[in-house]
Design a protein around this motif. Structure first.
Motif, PDB file in Angstrom:
ATOM      1  N   UNK A  11       0.804  -1.223   0.000  1.00 52.63           N
ATOM      2  CA  UNK A  11       0.000   0.000   0.000  1.00 52.63           C
ATOM      3  C   UNK A  11       0.834   1.268   0.000  1.00 52.63           C
ATOM      4  N   UNK A  12       0.493   2.224   0.824  1.00 54.52           N
ATOM      5  CA  UNK A  12       1.112   3.563   0.884  1.00 54.52           C
ATOM      6  C   UNK A  12       0.731   4.380  -0.350  1.00 54.52           C
ATOM      7  N   UNK A  13       1.145   5.651  -0.313  1.00 59.70           N
ATOM      8  CA  UNK A  13       0.834   6.531  -1.453  1.00 59.70           C
ATOM      9  C   UNK A  13       1.820   6.245  -2.577  1.00 59.70           C
ATOM     10  N   UNK A  14       1.288   5.841  -3.716  1.00 58.82           N
ATOM     11  CA  UNK A  14       2.163   5.446  -4.819  1.00 58.82           C
ATOM     12  C   UNK A  14       1.880   6.285  -6.059  1.00 58.82           C
ATOM     13  N   UNK A  15       2.921   6.562  -6.809  1.00 57.58           N
ATOM     14  CA  UNK A  15       2.712   7.284  -8.060  1.00 57.58           C
ATOM     15  C   UNK A  15       3.729   6.810  -9.107  1.00 57.58           C
ATOM     16  N   UNK A  16       3.502   7.197 -10.353  1.00 58.00           N
ATOM     17  CA  UNK A  16       4.369   6.729 -11.433  1.00 58.00           C
ATOM     18  C   UNK A  16       5.055   7.885 -12.128  1.00 58.00           C
ATOM     19  N   UNK A  17       6.238   7.631 -12.663  1.00 50.27           N
ATOM     20  CA  UNK A  17       6.773   8.541 -13.671  1.00 50.27           C
ATOM     21  C   UNK A  17       7.009   7.679 -14.911  1.00 50.27           C
ATOM     22  N   UNK A  18       6.957   8.293 -16.083  1.00 54.43           N
ATOM     23  CA  UNK A  18       7.090   7.489 -17.295  1.00 54.43           C
ATOM     24  C   UNK A  18       8.493   7.605 -17.864  1.00 54.43           C
ATOM     25  N   UNK A  19       8.946   6.572 -18.540  1.00 57.29           N
ATOM     26  CA  UNK A  19      10.272   6.640 -19.158  1.00 57.29           C
ATOM     27  C   UNK A  19      10.382   5.655 -20.303  1.00 57.29           C
ATOM     28  N   UNK A  20      11.411   5.887 -21.116  1.00 56.78           N
ATOM     29  CA  UNK A  20      11.712   4.961 -22.204  1.00 56.78           C
ATOM     30  C   UNK A  20      12.790   4.025 -21.715  1.00 56.78           C
ATOM     31  N   UNK A  21      12.535   2.737 -21.824  1.00 52.94           N
ATOM     32  CA  UNK A  21      13.530   1.770 -21.350  1.00 52.94           C
ATOM     33  C   UNK A  21      14.623   1.631 -22.402  1.00 52.94           C
TER      34      UNK A  21
END
Ligand code: UDP
Ligand code: MG
Length: 325
Positions: free
Chosen positions: A189-199
Motif C-alpha cells: 500500500x502507501x501513497x504510490x505514483x508513477x513517472x514514465x520513461x523509455x527503457x
C-alpha cells in the motif's frame, strides 16, 4: 538545520562484468549531483565472472560502495530483497545494473517523493533494443496479471522505483519464498505514483533472464497474487464434465433408439484425449500452487551471504555515507 536525506541504491548483479564500471560511473555522477549522502549497495547474485572482484575494487576506492555477496545464484527477486533488508537510507532506490533503467531519473523520482509519495515507480512507455518476442510476452504477461490479480499491480512497470524507508520496512516483514517484488510493493500500500520513461537498450552483455527464468517469474507473479487459475481449473472441469454428460446421453440415445451406432473409434479417442488433456492441465495448475506451499513450509532462509561482515544489518549511522565534497 535540515537533516540530510540518505539514499540507498540497490543494484542486483549477475554476470555483469561488462557493465559494472559504467553503471558505477553513471550512478555516482547522478548521486553526486544531488548533493545528499548515499550508499551504492551491489548484490552479487552468484556471478561466475569477475563481477564481485570489480565491485570489491570499487569498494576499496569509494566508501559508498558496498557488496552483498550471495553464495550462489538465488535469483533477481531475492537479490533485490536482500538489498532492501540491508538498505539504510531514508529513500531506497532499486535499479537494474545494465543501465536499461536510466539512473538520471532518480532526481525526478526523489522530487515526487519529497512531494509526499511513498513509492515512485517508473513505468515503461517504450522499450528499446529488446526482441519483439520479449516485448509481446511482457505486454501479455502484465495484462494477464492485471486481469487475474486481486490487487492493483501497475502495467508495464518493473522493479525500478524509489521507496520510502517505511515501505522498505514493511517489505522486510514479508518473508515469502517465491517473490514477485513489484506486486508485493503494491500490496503493502502507501501513497504510490508513477513517472514514465523509455527503457533503454542494455549497455553491454546479454539478458540474464532466459525464457526459463521468465516463465518462472511470471508464474510467481500470477500464483502469488491470484487464485483465479485454480478457480479456472474448477470451471473448466465443470464445463468439460457437463459436456461429457450431454454427450453420454446423446450416445445412449443413439444406441437405444437408432440403428446407426457405428463403432465410433475416432470420437472416443477425441474425447479421451481431450479429457486427459484437461485433467492434466488442472493437475498442473494445482501443482504450481502445491509446489509453492511446499516451498513455504520448508522455511529455508531466502539467501545466504558469503561475506560475513554483513551478517546482522548495520544501523544507519554505522554506514559510511558519501556526500559530494
Ligand atoms: N539479475 C540477477 N540475478 C539473476 C538474473 C538477473 O541479479 O538471476 C540481475 C541482472 O544482473 C540485472 C537485473 O537483474 O541487473 C535484470 O536482469 P536483466 O537485465 O538480464 O533482465 P531483462 O532486463 O533482460 O529483463
Ligand atoms: Mg535488463
Amino acid at each position: 538545520m535540515k537533516k540530510a536525506i540518505r539514499y540507498s541504491i540497490i543494484v542486483p548483479v549477475y554476470n555483469e562484468e561488462a557493465v559494472i564500471n559504467e553503471t558505477y560511473q553513471r550512478l555516482t555522477k547522478v548521486m553526486e549531483s544531488m548533493g545528499e549522502p548515499y550508499e551504492l549497495l551491489f548484490i552479487n547474485d552468484g556471478s561466475r565472472d569477475k563481477t564481485a572482484q570489480i565491485i570489491e575494487q570499487l569498494a576499496e576506492a569509494d566508501d559508498s560502495v558496498k557488496l552483498l555477496d550471495f553464495s550462489r545464484n538465488f535469483g533477481h527477486q531475492i537479490a533485490i530483497t536482500a538489498g532492501m533488508d540491508y538498505a539504510c537510507g531514508e529513500a531506497v532506490v532499486i535499479i537494474d545494473a545494465d543501465l536499461q533503467d536510466p539512473p538520471e531519473l532518480i532526481p525526478q523520482m526523489a522530487a515526487k517523493w519529497q512531494e509526499g509519495f511513498e513509492v515512485v515507480y517508473a513505468k515503461r512507455t517504450k522499450r528499446k533494443g529488446e526482441t519483439l518476442f520479449k516485448k509481446w510476452t511482457a505486454a501479455l504477461f502484465y495484462r494477464t496479471l492485471r486481469a487475474a490479480a486481486e490487487i492493483d499491480i501497475p502495467l508495464d512497470t518493473g522493479d525500478f522505483r524509489l521507496m520510502d524507508r517505511k515501505v522498505c520496512e514493511a517489505m522486510r516483514s514479508i518473508r515469502e519464498k517465491n517473490r514477485f517484488v513489484r506486486g508485493l510493493v503494491s500490496w503493502v500500500g502507501f501513497r504510490q505514483t508513477a513517472i514514465e520513461y523509455t527503457r533503454d537498450e542494455r549497455f553491454a552483455g546479454e539478458t540474464k533472464y532466459p525464457l526459463k527464468k521468465m516463465l518462472r517469474f511470471s508464474m510467481d507473479g500470477i500464483t502469488s497474487f491470484s487464485y483465479k487459475p485454480l478457480k479456472l481449473a474448477g470451471y473448466l472441469g465443470f464445463v468439460v464434465s457437463f459436456s461429457s454428460f450431454v454427450y453420454l446421453i446423446v450416445t445412449l440415445f443413439l444406441r437405444l433408439f437408432t440403428a446407426d451406432t457405428i463403432p465410433g473409434w475416432s470420437s472416443v479417442m477425441a474425447c479421451v484425449l481431450l479429457l486427459n488433456g484437461v485433467v492434466l492441465i488442472i493437475l498442473g495448475i494445482l501443482g504450481e500452487y502445491v509446489g509453492r506451499i511446499y516451498d513455504e513450509t520448508k522455511n529455508r532462509p531466502l539467501y545466504i551471504l558469503r561475506n560475513k561482515e554483513h551478517a546482522g544489518r548495520p544501523q544507519p549511522d554505522e554506514v559510511n555515507w558519501r556526500v559530494k565534497q
